[in-house]
Design a protein around this motif. Structure first.
Motif, PDB file in Angstrom:
ATOM      1  N   SER A 142       0.825  -1.202   0.000  1.00 51.68           N
ATOM      2  CA  SER A 142       0.000   0.000   0.000  1.00 51.68           C
ATOM      3  C   SER A 142       0.867   1.263   0.000  1.00 51.68           C
ATOM      4  N   ILE A 143       1.888   1.269   0.822  1.00 53.80           N
ATOM      5  CA  ILE A 143       2.823   2.409   0.852  1.00 53.80           C
ATOM      6  C   ILE A 143       3.478   2.572  -0.510  1.00 53.80           C
ATOM      7  N   ALA A 144       3.924   1.464  -1.086  1.00 55.19           N
ATOM      8  CA  ALA A 144       4.578   1.506  -2.395  1.00 55.19           C
ATOM      9  C   ALA A 144       3.624   2.019  -3.470  1.00 55.19           C
ATOM     10  N   GLY A 145       2.370   1.616  -3.390  1.00 56.86           N
ATOM     11  CA  GLY A 145       1.384   2.058  -4.366  1.00 56.86           C
ATOM     12  C   GLY A 145       1.147   3.554  -4.312  1.00 56.86           C
ATOM     13  N   VAL A 146       1.031   4.072  -3.103  1.00 56.57           N
ATOM     14  CA  VAL A 146       0.820   5.509  -2.938  1.00 56.57           C
ATOM     15  C   VAL A 146       2.064   6.279  -3.370  1.00 56.57           C
ATOM     16  N   LYS A 147       3.214   5.779  -2.972  1.00 56.29           N
ATOM     17  CA  LYS A 147       4.462   6.495  -3.209  1.00 56.29           C
ATOM     18  C   LYS A 147       4.936   6.412  -4.663  1.00 56.29           C
ATOM     19  N   TYR A 148       4.751   5.233  -5.291  1.00 51.23           N
ATOM     20  CA  TYR A 148       5.323   5.014  -6.627  1.00 51.23           C
ATOM     21  C   TYR A 148       4.314   4.561  -7.679  1.00 51.23           C
ATOM     22  N   GLY A 149       3.049   4.407  -7.310  1.00 50.59           N
ATOM     23  CA  GLY A 149       2.039   4.027  -8.281  1.00 50.59           C
ATOM     24  C   GLY A 149       2.150   2.607  -8.800  1.00 50.59           C
ATOM     25  N   VAL A 150       2.705   1.703  -7.992  1.00 52.95           N
ATOM     26  CA  VAL A 150       2.836   0.299  -8.402  1.00 52.95           C
ATOM     27  C   VAL A 150       1.810  -0.548  -7.650  1.00 52.95           C
ATOM     28  N   THR A 174      11.994  -0.638  -7.873  1.00 56.53           N
ATOM     29  CA  THR A 174      13.434  -0.676  -8.088  1.00 56.53           C
ATOM     30  C   THR A 174      14.113  -1.000  -6.761  1.00 56.53           C
ATOM     31  N   THR A 175      15.413  -1.283  -6.812  1.00 57.61           N
ATOM     32  CA  THR A 175      16.133  -1.612  -5.576  1.00 57.61           C
ATOM     33  C   THR A 175      16.110  -0.442  -4.597  1.00 57.61           C
ATOM     34  N   GLY A 176      16.228   0.772  -5.099  1.00 56.77           N
ATOM     35  CA  GLY A 176      16.183   1.944  -4.228  1.00 56.77           C
ATOM     36  C   GLY A 176      14.803   2.161  -3.633  1.00 56.77           C
ATOM     37  N   ILE A 216      12.577  -0.122  -3.006  1.00 55.03           N
ATOM     38  CA  ILE A 216      12.353  -1.151  -1.980  1.00 55.03           C
ATOM     39  C   ILE A 216      12.844  -0.656  -0.637  1.00 55.03           C
ATOM     40  N   ASN A 217      14.053  -0.096  -0.608  1.00 51.01           N
ATOM     41  CA  ASN A 217      14.617   0.416   0.641  1.00 51.01           C
ATOM     42  C   ASN A 217      13.813   1.590   1.187  1.00 51.01           C
ATOM     43  N   GLU A 218      13.392   2.499   0.299  1.00 51.94           N
ATOM     44  CA  GLU A 218      12.645   3.673   0.751  1.00 51.94           C
ATOM     45  C   GLU A 218      11.291   3.293   1.339  1.00 51.94           C
ATOM     46  N   VAL A 219      10.609   2.348   0.716  1.00 54.41           N
ATOM     47  CA  VAL A 219       9.319   1.905   1.247  1.00 54.41           C
ATOM     48  C   VAL A 219       9.522   1.208   2.592  1.00 54.41           C
ATOM     49  N   TRP A 220      10.583   0.409   2.705  1.00 53.58           N
ATOM     50  CA  TRP A 220      10.874  -0.261   3.966  1.00 53.58           C
ATOM     51  C   TRP A 220      11.081   0.767   5.076  1.00 53.58           C
ATOM     52  N   VAL A 221      11.843   1.809   4.788  1.00 55.14           N
ATOM     53  CA  VAL A 221      12.100   2.859   5.774  1.00 55.14           C
ATOM     54  C   VAL A 221      10.781   3.498   6.218  1.00 55.14           C
ATOM     55  N   ASP A 222       9.898   3.786   5.270  1.00 56.77           N
ATOM     56  CA  ASP A 222       8.598   4.385   5.608  1.00 56.77           C
ATOM     57  C   ASP A 222       7.767   3.457   6.493  1.00 56.77           C
ATOM     58  N   LEU A 223       7.733   2.169   6.141  1.00 64.67           N
ATOM     59  CA  LEU A 223       6.965   1.188   6.907  1.00 64.67           C
ATOM     60  C   LEU A 223       7.510   1.063   8.330  1.00 64.67           C
ATOM     61  N   VAL A 224       8.809   0.883   8.438  1.00 66.24           N
ATOM     62  CA  VAL A 224       9.437   0.689   9.747  1.00 66.24           C
ATOM     63  C   VAL A 224       9.300   1.945  10.608  1.00 66.24           C
ATOM     64  N   LYS A 225       9.417   3.102   9.981  1.00 65.34           N
ATOM     65  CA  LYS A 225       9.263   4.361  10.717  1.00 65.34           C
ATOM     66  C   LYS A 225       7.854   4.477  11.295  1.00 65.34           C
ATOM     67  N   ALA A 226       6.851   4.154  10.500  1.00 57.56           N
ATOM     68  CA  ALA A 226       5.467   4.221  10.974  1.00 57.56           C
ATOM     69  C   ALA A 226       5.240   3.256  12.135  1.00 57.56           C
ATOM     70  N   ILE A 227       5.779   2.048  12.015  1.00 58.31           N
ATOM     71  CA  ILE A 227       5.632   1.055  13.086  1.00 58.31           C
ATOM     72  C   ILE A 227       6.357   1.519  14.345  1.00 58.31           C
ATOM     73  N   GLU A 228       7.574   2.015  14.164  1.00 61.72           N
ATOM     74  CA  GLU A 228       8.359   2.456  15.321  1.00 61.72           C
ATOM     75  C   GLU A 228       7.691   3.641  16.028  1.00 61.72           C
TER      76      GLU A 228
END
Length: 97
Positions: A56-64, A71-73, A75-87
């Motif tokens: 869902s984050i990836a879809g909003v952020k990158y339209g996928v 892309t590899t970059g 993937i990392n950016e979406v992970w950071v957003d997800l982990v930040k929200a959880i933390e």
């Protein structure tokens, strides 16, 4: 007497998926996020529910629609957003494995 319950029927399965889509569409139409809609329901996190949040984050952020389209970059950016929200909401941090 056989007390074993039958599995869901194909019609029930199709109806469930149709209903899931209708609920999702209705919530989106009204601008209601899932965490607001389910705030009083204790839902156990699973790999699939976390991946859905990631997607869902990836879809909003990158339209996928698929994580395979990132892309590899990205993937990392979406992970950071997800982990930040959880933390921020739980105090729990989980770095990229």
């Amino acid at each position: 007497m056989d007390t074993k319950q039958k599995q869901r029927t194909l019609k029930q399965n199709n109806s469930m998926h149709c209903g899931f889509q209708q609920i999702a569409d209705m919530l989106v139409e009204h601008g209601i996020s899932l965490n607001v809609a389910l705030k009083n329901l204790d839902v156990r996190p699973t790999m699939h529910s976390i991946k859905d949040a990631y997607r869902s984050i990836a879809g909003v952020k990158y339209g996928v629609e698929s994580t395979a389209d990132l892309t590899t970059g990205q993937i990392n950016e979406v992970w950071v957003d997800l982990v930040k929200a959880i933390e921020e909401s739980t105090g729990v941090y989980c770095g990229f494995p």
